[in-house]
Scaffold this motif. Structure first.
Motif: not given
Length: 573
Positions: A93, A95, A135-136, A263
């Protein structure tokens, strides 16, 4: 480094399903901090003698504790083969990937001898939390809901009494591993970082956690380009040879098979290893856990957890992984669940500027003040848990952490949202920082931010040319070249603009019409030079000077932004 490490690795690792099974198990049971807080023991994996209290094996850990049991990626009776992962597994992800790379860059500057590769952080992040649950995370890098390991109450896991009063893990009785890199609170107290510049050291923030993990791995003067130190670093995170093998497998994989994905779209682990001792690290329905062996005698930090041979369980149906759904179901409640940062945009009527002062910074430095707003309802009362987005507008290369031009922050109980630290770029001038409420049309708050040129408050001559640079005969060139050094508040000042002007007398404000001169690109005489800039070491060597046919004494005046001034006397005779 890839070749250096790869030649020493066992070819292959575990199968896809089994490697994925390790992700949840390891994150739930083997958090950093179960080893000493000093960066982990570098001792051998054999024996159960407690490390010396005054040695590096204990670090700053305030107590000895058993390591939680571990479901290794190689299950009893399973064949050992290469990891089989498709293109989706290579996706990290956006970020999360940015946080790993930022941590690598930070360590490259603060501890260059460590040689930390971001792919190592990615390998650990994969095993510990499935890259922050696929990627949460929000725009600031904080997980949308806390990632918690099992309750470390001695039931199937280590027995670690509470050290943070539940501040990080919501449990005031026992500790739990927290965040995408799974730090226990006592270790986070030592190694926690504020890498995203929001003023908090948050284990649930991927930027903070990734930098802390990198510094933890680099402890004890390790050089991760060396295979022995690389192994020691990973084993300091989790003292299990199966964990070492699994992380190394992902490390090698990511060096040649990685790409960025949006993400929230990363691949989640499919096989769970949670037990009733805690809620684990994921969301969704939990399959029936495998039988947990009865814990043996307590081992101290720095010793290996023997891989237990599981007893023959009564025949039970083979657990199936949870059926994927568009939205994960609500996780099993914990004893004291942290509040969900659900936004309440419907109640926000307006935003009020809450910044303490002007937003001004010198090029290449951080803004001392940070943009901030307070969310208010129609009655003028503060609104908590509203999502505020800060956006950089205009021609600027200033950025939020991770190179971002937007950052979303949740308001606190006082209704205030403060943007992450803002790093000024090299482009000078003004730009706008706009604050808006996510999901609601509210008049934005705009603040003007100003980036000023780099400054120097002092200039000194640093060359050793002597008279060769300051004396010449008429119609000749000066044999030496003048070099100056710029400083600001006593520190070297790189990138500072310097103006050089040749004047006839001390009180003159304009360039002289005759006397010594520089040459432009066409070879024409010029007596004012602008746009000269000091180098990385804060010094500047001036272009060559020439004398015309006029004899006498002349002055070379050098000035900078910030008040730095130097006058050099030139003689033509």
């Amino acid at each position: 480094m890839a070749g250096h490490i790869g030649r020493r690795l066992r070819k292959g690792a575990t199968s896809t399903a089994v490697a994925a099974a390790a992700v949840a198990a390891l994150s739930a049971s083997q958090a950093p901090g179960v080893t000493p807080a000093g960066g982990g023991s570098d001792g051998p994996l054999t024996g159960s003698t407690p490390p010396s209290p005054d040695g590096s094996a204990t670090g700053n850990s305030p107590y000895y504790t058993d390591l939680p049991p571990l479901n290794t990626p190689t299950k009893p009776g399973a064949p050992t083969g290469p990891v089989v992962t498709g293109p989706a597994e290579a996706g990290i992800p956006a970020t999360v990937l940015a946080a790993y790379k930022q941590a690598e860059q930070h360590l490259r500057t603060s501890d260059p001898g460590c040689n930390l590769p971001w792919q190592l952080l990615a390998g650990i992040g994969k095993v510990e939390s499935g890259q922050a649950r696929g990627g949460r995370v929000d725009a600031n890098g904080t997980t949308l809901s806390p990632i918690l390991g099992p309750v470390l109450n001695g039931v199937g896991f280590a027995n670690i009494s509470d050290t943070d009063r539940g501040a990080y893990d919501g449990d005031s009785t026992h500790d739990r591993a927290v965040g995408p890199m799974q730090f226990i609170p006592s270790t986070w107290a030592t190694w926690g970082q504020d890498a995203n510049g929001d003023g908090r050291k948050d284990p649930n923030n991927i930027y903070d956690a990734a930098r802390a993990a990198g510094m933890y791995l680099c402890a004890n003067d390790r050089d991760l380009a060396l295979k022995a130190d690389l192994d020691k670093a990973i084993l300091s995170y989790n003292r299990s040879t199966e964990y070492l093998r699994t992380v190394l497998s992902w490390f090698e994989y990511y060096k040649n098979n990685s790409h960025q994905v949006p993400d929230g779209t990363g691949v989640l682990p499919v096989d769970r290893s949670d037990t009733s001792a805690g809620t684990g690290t994921g969301t969704g329905t939990r399959p029936s856990p495998s039988p947990v062996p009865t814990p043996g005698p307590s081992l101290t930090p720095g010793t290996v957890t023997p891989t237990p041979k599981p007893p023959s369980p009564s025949p039970t149906p083979t657990p199936k992984p949870p059926t994927p759904t568009p939205k994960p179901p609500t996780p099993t409640p914990t004893p004291t669940p942290p509040p969900s940062p659900s936004p309440s945009p419907a109640t926000v009527a307006r935003l009020k500027d809450a910044a303490a002062g002007p937003l001004t910074a010198t090029a290449g430095s951080r803004f001392e003040q940070r943009p901030a707003v307070t969310a208010l309802n129609a009655a003028g009362k503060p609104v908590a848990r509203a999502r505020v987005t800060f956006t950089l507008l205009g021609e600027t290369d200033s950025r939020f952490p991770g190179g971002a031009t937007t950052a979303t922050v949740v308001t606190g109980t006082d209704g205030t949202a403060t943007a992450p630290e803002l790093q000024a770029g090299e482009r000078t001038g003004e730009f706008t920082v706009r604050a808006t409420v996510a999901g609601r049309t509210v008049t934005p708050v705009d603040r003007t931010a100003t980036v000023t040129a780099r400054q120097a408050d002092a200039l000194t001559r640093t060359d050793d040319e002597g008279d060769k640079a300051t004396k010449a005969a008429p119609g000749t060139e000066f044999a030496g070249r003048i070099r100056v050094g710029a400083t600001h508040k006593g520190a070297t000042a790189p990138g500072v603009a310097v103006t050089a002007t040749l004047v006839a007398a001390a009180g003159d404000t304009t360039a002289a019409g005759k006397g010594p001169f520089f040459k432009d690109e066409q070879g024409n005489p010029v007596r004012t030079l602008e746009g000269l800039t000091t180098g990385e070491d804060g010094t500047l060597t001036l272009p060559k000077l020439f004398a015309d046919d006029l004899s006498g004494t002349f002055l070379l005046r050098l000035t900078t932004e910030g008040g730095g001034t130097l006058t050099v006397e030139l003689t033509v005779a």
